[in-house]
Design a protein around this motif. Sequence first.
Motif, PDB file in Angstrom:
ATOM      1  N   GLY A  76       0.814  -1.208   0.000  1.00 54.77           N
ATOM      2  CA  GLY A  76       0.000   0.000   0.000  1.00 54.77           C
ATOM      3  C   GLY A  76       0.847   1.257   0.000  1.00 54.77           C
ATOM      4  N   VAL A 102      -3.488  -5.889  -1.874  1.00 53.07           N
ATOM      5  CA  VAL A 102      -2.711  -4.812  -1.278  1.00 53.07           C
ATOM      6  C   VAL A 102      -2.464  -5.177   0.179  1.00 53.07           C
ATOM      7  CG1 VAL A 102      -2.674  -2.347  -0.711  1.00 53.07           C
ATOM      8  CG2 VAL A 102      -3.813  -3.132  -2.799  1.00 53.07           C
ATOM      9  N   TRP A 103      -1.243  -4.959   0.647  1.00 48.89           N
ATOM     10  CA  TRP A 103      -0.971  -5.187   2.058  1.00 48.89           C
ATOM     11  C   TRP A 103      -0.463  -3.897   2.681  1.00 48.89           C
ATOM     12  CZ3 TRP A 103       2.651  -7.012  -1.532  1.00 48.89           C
ATOM     13  CH2 TRP A 103       3.957  -6.555  -1.383  1.00 48.89           C
ATOM     14  N   ASN A 106      -2.663   0.726   5.987  1.00 53.66           N
ATOM     15  CA  ASN A 106      -3.747   1.540   5.446  1.00 53.66           C
ATOM     16  C   ASN A 106      -4.020   1.179   4.002  1.00 53.66           C
ATOM     17  OD1 ASN A 106      -3.945   3.167   7.827  1.00 53.66           O
ATOM     18  ND2 ASN A 106      -2.068   4.186   7.186  1.00 53.66           N
ATOM     19  N   CYS A 107      -5.287   1.031   3.672  1.00 54.19           N
ATOM     20  CA  CYS A 107      -5.674   0.771   2.287  1.00 54.19           C
ATOM     21  C   CYS A 107      -5.765   2.114   1.571  1.00 54.19           C
ATOM     22  CB  CYS A 107      -7.013   0.049   2.225  1.00 54.19           C
ATOM     23  SG  CYS A 107      -7.483  -0.417   0.548  1.00 54.19           S
ATOM     24  N   LEU A 111      -8.582   2.606  -3.592  1.00 53.88           N
ATOM     25  CA  LEU A 111      -8.904   1.183  -3.631  1.00 53.88           C
ATOM     26  C   LEU A 111      -9.913   0.760  -2.574  1.00 53.88           C
ATOM     27  CD1 LEU A 111      -5.322  -0.290  -4.088  1.00 53.88           C
ATOM     28  CD2 LEU A 111      -7.014   0.212  -5.845  1.00 53.88           C
ATOM     29  N   ASP A 112     -10.095   1.571  -1.555  1.00 53.19           N
ATOM     30  CA  ASP A 112     -10.871   1.169  -0.390  1.00 53.19           C
ATOM     31  C   ASP A 112     -12.255   0.627  -0.732  1.00 53.19           C
ATOM     32  OD1 ASP A 112     -11.056   0.744   2.358  1.00 53.19           O
ATOM     33  OD2 ASP A 112     -12.164   2.613   2.608  1.00 53.19           O
ATOM     34  N   SER A 117     -11.407  -7.090   2.493  1.00 58.71           N
ATOM     35  CA  SER A 117     -10.405  -7.818   3.274  1.00 58.71           C
ATOM     36  C   SER A 117     -10.485  -9.305   2.962  1.00 58.71           C
ATOM     37  CB  SER A 117     -10.627  -7.596   4.763  1.00 58.71           C
ATOM     38  OG  SER A 117     -10.405  -6.245   5.086  1.00 58.71           O
ATOM     39  N   ARG A 151      -5.948  -6.760   1.528  1.00 58.07           N
ATOM     40  CA  ARG A 151      -7.146  -6.204   0.912  1.00 58.07           C
ATOM     41  C   ARG A 151      -7.059  -6.689  -0.521  1.00 58.07           C
ATOM     42  NH1 ARG A 151     -11.092  -3.452   3.331  1.00 58.07           N
ATOM     43  NH2 ARG A 151     -11.113  -1.941   1.675  1.00 58.07           N
TER      44      ARG A 151
END
Length: 169
Positions: A76, A102-103, A106-107, A111-112, A117, A151
């Motif tokens: 991320g 994504v790791w 914080n995302c 992309l959130d 998850s 994520r």
Amino acid sequence: MRYRLAVVAPSMTDAVRNVGGWMFDRVMAGWDVTVLISGAEDVRPLQILGANVLELERSLGSQGHGPMPHAIAVSGDLFEADARVRRGVLDALEHGTAEVLVWGDNCPVELDARIGSVQHRLSVAARAFKAQALTAAAISAPALGGTEVFRGGVPLTQLASVRDLVPIG
């Protein structure tokens, strides 16, 4: 044709610590795993996990990238810091061409809402090989857990091929 996973990380340490077990399990399932990292580091810990290693800057700057990966895993922090990485990940998500993970703590905001998850339950072998890779990298880590959490989003065209990631919640 084998499935291809591209892992984009700021360092060898970050890749081994955060996605090492998942990479190993993908290698054992027959995937070609390539890790792109910044700088000249000892790549032996990544080789222990079965990954090929390329230098990030050289790879992003080259004209020919070869076949597109079926899965992309990215830090991320690196997504936020490098516009080229961000464009590539967003393009893969928009066109549904690759599974995206994504790791990090914080995302990224972009992309959130698009990815949820997920977790991967590490095989016994993955835990053993990740432990060896951590030792080779001189990374002190707390007790090695049985899962790695990300994520992630999977294109509908690939749902049948990806069974190692389980949604959380």
